[in-house]
Design a protein around this motif. Structure first.
Motif, PDB file in Angstrom:
ATOM      1  N   PRO A  50       0.838  -1.201   0.000  1.00  0.00           N
ATOM      2  CA  PRO A  50       0.000   0.000   0.000  1.00  0.00           C
ATOM      3  C   PRO A  50       0.876   1.256   0.000  1.00  0.00           C
ATOM      4  CG  PRO A  50      -0.740  -1.549   1.683  1.00  0.00           C
ATOM      5  CD  PRO A  50       0.553  -2.073   1.144  1.00  0.00           C
ATOM      6  N   LEU A  51       0.429   2.287  -0.695  1.00  0.00           N
ATOM      7  CA  LEU A  51       1.219   3.508  -0.848  1.00  0.00           C
ATOM      8  C   LEU A  51       1.609   4.112   0.498  1.00  0.00           C
ATOM      9  CD1 LEU A  51       2.501   5.580  -2.724  1.00  0.00           C
ATOM     10  CD2 LEU A  51       0.321   6.780  -2.769  1.00  0.00           C
ATOM     11  N   ARG A  52       0.683   4.147   1.436  1.00  0.00           N
ATOM     12  CA  ARG A  52       0.971   4.736   2.745  1.00  0.00           C
ATOM     13  C   ARG A  52       2.126   3.995   3.433  1.00  0.00           C
ATOM     14  NH1 ARG A  52      -3.862   4.832   6.817  1.00  0.00           N
ATOM     15  NH2 ARG A  52      -4.776   4.689   4.781  1.00  0.00           N
ATOM     16  N   ILE A  53       2.129   2.669   3.348  1.00  0.00           N
ATOM     17  CA  ILE A  53       3.196   1.860   3.947  1.00  0.00           C
ATOM     18  C   ILE A  53       4.509   2.110   3.205  1.00  0.00           C
ATOM     19  CG2 ILE A  53       3.960  -0.502   4.401  1.00  0.00           C
ATOM     20  CD1 ILE A  53       1.568   0.420   6.143  1.00  0.00           C
ATOM     21  N   SER A  54       4.441   2.172   1.870  1.00  0.00           N
ATOM     22  CA  SER A  54       5.639   2.415   1.064  1.00  0.00           C
ATOM     23  C   SER A  54       6.293   3.740   1.423  1.00  0.00           C
ATOM     24  CB  SER A  54       5.302   2.401  -0.427  1.00  0.00           C
ATOM     25  OG  SER A  54       4.879   1.135  -0.832  1.00  0.00           O
ATOM     26  N   VAL A  55       5.477   4.776   1.589  1.00  0.00           N
ATOM     27  CA  VAL A  55       6.015   6.098   1.911  1.00  0.00           C
ATOM     28  C   VAL A  55       6.683   6.074   3.282  1.00  0.00           C
ATOM     29  CG1 VAL A  55       5.372   8.493   2.428  1.00  0.00           C
ATOM     30  CG2 VAL A  55       4.452   7.359   0.399  1.00  0.00           C
ATOM     31  N   LYS A  56       6.083   5.393   4.250  1.00  0.00           N
ATOM     32  CA  LYS A  56       6.702   5.288   5.581  1.00  0.00           C
ATOM     33  C   LYS A  56       8.046   4.575   5.487  1.00  0.00           C
ATOM     34  CE  LYS A  56       2.563   5.497   8.422  1.00  0.00           C
ATOM     35  NZ  LYS A  56       1.699   4.829   9.383  1.00  0.00           N
ATOM     36  N   MET A  57       8.096   3.533   4.659  1.00  0.00           N
ATOM     37  CA  MET A  57       9.348   2.796   4.495  1.00  0.00           C
ATOM     38  C   MET A  57      10.398   3.658   3.801  1.00  0.00           C
ATOM     39  SD  MET A  57       8.170  -1.036   3.549  1.00  0.00           S
ATOM     40  CE  MET A  57       7.082  -1.952   4.630  1.00  0.00           C
ATOM     41  N   LEU A  58       9.977   4.460   2.842  1.00  0.00           N
ATOM     42  CA  LEU A  58      10.916   5.349   2.160  1.00  0.00           C
ATOM     43  C   LEU A  58      11.483   6.392   3.128  1.00  0.00           C
ATOM     44  CD1 LEU A  58       9.092   5.919  -1.233  1.00  0.00           C
ATOM     45  CD2 LEU A  58      11.238   4.693  -0.880  1.00  0.00           C
ATOM     46  N   GLU A  59      10.627   6.921   3.991  1.00  0.00           N
ATOM     47  CA  GLU A  59      11.092   7.901   4.970  1.00  0.00           C
ATOM     48  C   GLU A  59      12.085   7.273   5.939  1.00  0.00           C
ATOM     49  OE1 GLU A  59       7.297   9.238   6.434  1.00  0.00           O
ATOM     50  OE2 GLU A  59       7.087  10.721   4.814  1.00  0.00           O
ATOM     51  N   SER A  60      11.823   6.032   6.344  1.00  0.00           N
ATOM     52  CA  SER A  60      12.768   5.321   7.209  1.00  0.00           C
ATOM     53  C   SER A  60      14.076   5.042   6.474  1.00  0.00           C
ATOM     54  CB  SER A  60      12.168   3.991   7.685  1.00  0.00           C
ATOM     55  OG  SER A  60      11.064   4.221   8.505  1.00  0.00           O
ATOM     56  N   ALA A  61      13.968   4.723   5.199  1.00  0.00           N
ATOM     57  CA  ALA A  61      15.166   4.462   4.401  1.00  0.00           C
ATOM     58  C   ALA A  61      16.012   5.721   4.251  1.00  0.00           C
ATOM     59  CB  ALA A  61      14.779   3.919   3.033  1.00  0.00           C
ATOM     60  N   ALA A  62      15.353   6.876   4.123  1.00  0.00           N
ATOM     61  CA  ALA A  62      16.085   8.140   4.027  1.00  0.00           C
ATOM     62  C   ALA A  62      16.847   8.405   5.319  1.00  0.00           C
ATOM     63  CB  ALA A  62      15.123   9.283   3.715  1.00  0.00           C
ATOM     64  N   THR A  63      16.204   8.105   6.452  1.00  0.00           N
ATOM     65  CA  THR A  63      16.875   8.262   7.739  1.00  0.00           C
ATOM     66  C   THR A  63      18.056   7.307   7.832  1.00  0.00           C
ATOM     67  OG1 THR A  63      14.798   8.910   8.785  1.00  0.00           O
ATOM     68  CG2 THR A  63      16.557   8.145  10.245  1.00  0.00           C
ATOM     69  N   ALA A  64      17.848   6.064   7.411  1.00  0.00           N
ATOM     70  CA  ALA A  64      18.927   5.078   7.435  1.00  0.00           C
ATOM     71  C   ALA A  64      20.090   5.521   6.556  1.00  0.00           C
ATOM     72  CB  ALA A  64      18.399   3.712   6.983  1.00  0.00           C
ATOM     73  N   GLN A  65      19.768   6.110   5.411  1.00  0.00           N
ATOM     74  CA  GLN A  65      20.812   6.565   4.495  1.00  0.00           C
ATOM     75  C   GLN A  65      21.649   7.678   5.122  1.00  0.00           C
ATOM     76  OE1 GLN A  65      20.236   6.944   0.110  1.00  0.00           O
ATOM     77  NE2 GLN A  65      20.430   9.133   0.535  1.00  0.00           N
ATOM     78  N   ALA A  97      23.622   3.835   6.321  1.00  0.00           N
ATOM     79  CA  ALA A  97      23.144   2.493   5.951  1.00  0.00           C
ATOM     80  C   ALA A  97      22.641   2.481   4.506  1.00  0.00           C
ATOM     81  CB  ALA A  97      22.022   2.063   6.896  1.00  0.00           C
ATOM     82  N   ASP A  98      22.549   1.296   3.946  1.00  0.00           N
ATOM     83  CA  ASP A  98      22.043   1.130   2.579  1.00  0.00           C
ATOM     84  C   ASP A  98      20.518   1.244   2.605  1.00  0.00           C
ATOM     85  OD1 ASP A  98      21.300   0.379   0.023  1.00  0.00           O
ATOM     86  OD2 ASP A  98      22.348  -1.544   0.057  1.00  0.00           O
ATOM     87  N   PRO A  99      19.946   2.241   1.911  1.00  0.00           N
ATOM     88  CA  PRO A  99      18.486   2.404   1.944  1.00  0.00           C
ATOM     89  C   PRO A  99      17.747   1.218   1.309  1.00  0.00           C
ATOM     90  CG  PRO A  99      19.466   3.871   0.317  1.00  0.00           C
ATOM     91  CD  PRO A  99      20.589   3.248   1.076  1.00  0.00           C
ATOM     92  N   ASN A 100      18.369   0.541   0.339  1.00  0.00           N
ATOM     93  CA  ASN A 100      17.741  -0.633  -0.269  1.00  0.00           C
ATOM     94  C   ASN A 100      17.537  -1.729   0.765  1.00  0.00           C
ATOM     95  OD1 ASN A 100      17.591  -0.063  -3.290  1.00  0.00           O
ATOM     96  ND2 ASN A 100      19.721   0.445  -2.838  1.00  0.00           N
ATOM     97  N   LEU A 101      18.580  -1.993   1.558  1.00  0.00           N
ATOM     98  CA  LEU A 101      18.469  -3.021   2.590  1.00  0.00           C
ATOM     99  C   LEU A 101      17.445  -2.638   3.647  1.00  0.00           C
ATOM    100  CD1 LEU A 101      22.219  -4.018   3.077  1.00  0.00           C
ATOM    101  CD2 LEU A 101      20.438  -5.257   1.841  1.00  0.00           C
ATOM    102  N   ALA A 102      17.398  -1.360   3.997  1.00  0.00           N
ATOM    103  CA  ALA A 102      16.428  -0.896   4.992  1.00  0.00           C
ATOM    104  C   ALA A 102      15.004  -1.147   4.509  1.00  0.00           C
ATOM    105  CB  ALA A 102      16.645   0.580   5.290  1.00  0.00           C
ATOM    106  N   VAL A 103      14.727  -0.820   3.243  1.00  0.00           N
ATOM    107  CA  VAL A 103      13.388  -1.024   2.690  1.00  0.00           C
ATOM    108  C   VAL A 103      13.059  -2.508   2.620  1.00  0.00           C
ATOM    109  CG1 VAL A 103      11.992  -0.824   0.589  1.00  0.00           C
ATOM    110  CG2 VAL A 103      13.283   1.140   1.413  1.00  0.00           C
ATOM    111  N   LEU A 104      13.996  -3.309   2.097  1.00  0.00           N
ATOM    112  CA  LEU A 104      13.730  -4.739   1.934  1.00  0.00           C
ATOM    113  C   LEU A 104      13.483  -5.425   3.282  1.00  0.00           C
ATOM    114  CD1 LEU A 104      16.304  -5.562  -0.875  1.00  0.00           C
ATOM    115  CD2 LEU A 104      13.823  -5.291  -1.097  1.00  0.00           C
ATOM    116  N   GLU A 105      14.217  -5.003   4.297  1.00  0.00           N
ATOM    117  CA  GLU A 105      14.015  -5.581   5.630  1.00  0.00           C
ATOM    118  C   GLU A 105      12.636  -5.219   6.179  1.00  0.00           C
ATOM    119  OE1 GLU A 105      15.871  -4.901  10.015  1.00  0.00           O
ATOM    120  OE2 GLU A 105      17.307  -5.190   8.383  1.00  0.00           O
ATOM    121  N   GLN A 106      12.265  -3.951   6.061  1.00  0.00           N
ATOM    122  CA  GLN A 106      10.953  -3.522   6.548  1.00  0.00           C
ATOM    123  C   GLN A 106       9.830  -4.184   5.770  1.00  0.00           C
ATOM    124  OE1 GLN A 106      10.429   0.722   6.915  1.00  0.00           O
ATOM    125  NE2 GLN A 106      12.575   0.991   7.452  1.00  0.00           N
TER     126      GLN A 106
END
Length: 161
Positions: A108-123, A127-136
Motif C-alpha cells: 500500500p502507498l501509505r506503507i511504502s512512503v513510511k518505508m521510504l522515509e525510514s530508508a532516508a533516515t537510514a541513508q 546504511a544502505d536504503p535498499n536493505l532498509a526497505v527490503l528488511e521492513q
C-alpha cells in the motif's frame, strides 16, 4: 539524443512490430529533452515487462503522456508515469534499485512512503536504503501472513465426541 532513443526502442521491437512513429517523435519535441528521455525510459521499462504494466500502443502512450505534460504545464520534477513511490524516493534523495522499487510497488502507498522515509533516515546514518526497505517490507509481509493465519484458525476448540 531523443531520436537515437526512439530508434533504439524501435530496433528492440518490444511491441510486436509496432514502432514509434513520426507523430510520437514530433510530440516528444514539444517537451524538454529530459522529460522526453524520462518518458522513453518509462516506455522501455513497461515494454520489457517491468512494473507489471502492459502497453498495447506505445504511440498512444507517448502522445497521451506529452499531452498531459503540456495540459498540466508540468515542470521537470513532475511524475508522468504514475509511479508515486519512485517519485517520493527521488524527492527524499534516495536512489533505489529496481528490485527495491518493485517490492514497494506491491505494498500500500501509505506503507511504502513510511518505508521510504525510514530508508532516508537510514541513508543519512550511513546504511544502505535498499536493505532498509527490503528488511521492513519483509517484516510487513510476515506480519500480514501471520494475521491471515490467525484469522483462519478456529477461535474455539472443537468438542470431542
Amino acid at each position: 539524443m531523443v531520436e537515437r532513443a526512439v530508434l533504439d526502442l524501435n530496433q528492440r521491437d518490444l511491441w510486436q512490430g509496432q514502432n514509434l512513429d513520426a507523430n510520437s517523435l514530433l510530440a516528444l519535441r514539444c517537451v524538454s529533452q529530459e522529460q522526453a528521455m524520462d518518458l522513453l525510459g518509462a516506455l522501455y521499462s513497461k515494454g520489457t515487462g517491468k512494473g507489471g504494466v502492459n502497453i498495447s500502443s506505445p504511440n498512444n502512450y507517448l502522445q497521451a503522456a506529452v499531452a498531459k505534460i503540456l495540459r498540466d504545464g508540468a515542470s521537470n520534477g513532475m511524475n508522468f508515469t504514475g509511479n508515486q513511490t519512485r517519485q517520493k524516493a527521488t524527492e527524499l534523495g534516495l536512489s533505489l534499485e529496481d528490485t527495491t522499487l518493485q517490492v514497494l510497488s506491491r505494498l500500500p502507498l501509505r506503507i511504502s512512503v513510511k518505508m521510504l522515509e525510514s530508508a532516508a533516515t537510514a541513508q543519512t546514518e550511513g546504511a544502505d536504503p535498499n536493505l532498509a526497505v527490503l528488511e521492513q517490507a519483509s517484516h510487513f509481509e510476515q506480519h500480514l501472513q501471520d494475521s491471515q493465519q490467525e484469522e483462519e484458525m478456529p477461535r474455539k476448540r472443537p468438542r470431542e465426541a
